[in-house]
Design an enzyme around this catalytic site. Structure first.
Site, PDB file in Angstrom:
ATOM      1  N   HIS A  66     -26.342 103.816  22.117  1.00  0.00           N
ATOM      2  CA  HIS A  66     -27.492 103.087  22.670  1.00  0.00           C
ATOM      3  C   HIS A  66     -28.760 103.538  21.962  1.00  0.00           C
ATOM      4  CE1 HIS A  66     -29.954 101.655  26.423  1.00  0.00           C
ATOM      5  NE2 HIS A  66     -30.470 101.246  25.279  1.00  0.00           N
ATOM      6  N   GLU A 120     -34.941  99.859  18.803  1.00  0.00           N
ATOM      7  CA  GLU A 120     -34.731 101.302  18.927  1.00  0.00           C
ATOM      8  C   GLU A 120     -35.609 102.082  17.943  1.00  0.00           C
ATOM      9  OE1 GLU A 120     -32.858 103.048  21.220  1.00  0.00           O
ATOM     10  OE2 GLU A 120     -32.844 101.073  22.169  1.00  0.00           O
ATOM     11  N   HIS A 124     -38.477 104.177  19.716  1.00  0.00           N
ATOM     12  CA  HIS A 124     -38.087 105.587  19.747  1.00  0.00           C
ATOM     13  C   HIS A 124     -38.133 106.268  18.372  1.00  0.00           C
ATOM     14  CE1 HIS A 124     -36.772 105.124  23.904  1.00  0.00           C
ATOM     15  NE2 HIS A 124     -36.077 104.053  23.548  1.00  0.00           N
TER      16      HIS A 124
END
Length: 231
Positions: A66, A120, A124
């Site tokens: 993930h 992502e 992040h």
């Protein structure tokens, strides 16, 4: 002679400053990573939720990545740290086949994964850019996936994705026996209200290479016995 010595000292001082500056630029401005893997069977079974397989077809019945998320030791986390350094698919072209396999998107509509990877990295990955560039960020996550065989660890302990209920502590212990550190388990609820094994969090040092004990854990939401749904 004195002039020569003075010049040499200045050169050495300058070199030291360059080295210190270089070292400082590689210091992480976060405390650790959460490396998060999800079980597709739970993602697709979540109450009120739908999933779509990638354009490449149904993923293998295995845990998939993930994300790799920078975090602070106080439980907070940075996000969207550098809007000037957005995702570029060309940077990870050589990793694409592995990403398709290990980091598939299950969101709807069906996609090739690029949107998921872009999200992502932008949310992040950019917060780890003091340590990792885009390519090394995705490479690090793939390498961590390779060294943490969660499904194999669970099957060795007799825990199978067969819709049966298992003790949460047994699941944690099975994974810890494989990776050496206690995981944190996130659960979802299916349409019948069952608490299901959804995501496994492992903590990683700021180099993105070594697993560590978690400095802090998210808040729990699992029952004492949880379902491991089939996929």
């Amino acid at each position: 002679m004195m002039k020569s010595s003075s010049l040499l000292i200045k050169v050495l001082v300058l070199q030291c400053l360059v080295v210190l500056s270089s070292c400082k630029s590689k210091e992480a401005d976060f405390d650790f990573f959460y490396f998060v893997q999800q079980w597709a069977g739970a993602y697709c079974d979540t109450r009120g939720h739908h999933c779509c397989y990638p354009k490449s077809g149904k993923p293998a019945a295995n845990f998939s990545i993930h994300g790799l998320w920078p975090n602070y030791a106080d439980g907070t986390y940075p996000s969207n740290c550098d809007r000037s350094n957005s995702f570029h698919a060309s940077e990870i072209q050589d990793l694409e086949s592995r990403l398709d396999r290990e980091w598939p998107s299950l969101s709807c509509p069906s996609s090739d994964g690029t949107t998921f990877w872009s999200h992502e990295w932008n949310k992040h990955g950019t917060c780890s850019e003091s340590i990792l560039n885009e390519h090394s960020y995705f490479q690090a996550a793939l390498d961590l996936k390779e060294k943490t065989n969660l499904l194999g660890a669970l099957k060795t302990a007799g825990i199978e994705p067969n819709d049966e209920l298992y003790n949460l502590e047994d699941i944690k212990q099975a994974i810890q026996a494989e990776v050496g550190y206690e995981p944190w388990i996130e659960c979802n609820r299916d349409g019948k209200g069952h608490s299901q094994l959804y995501q496994v969090y492992l903590c990683v040092d700021t180099s993105a290479k070594n697993l560590i004990e978690c400095p802090v854990r998210p808040r729990g939401n699992c029952a004492s016995r949880i379902q491991f749904p089939s996929f």
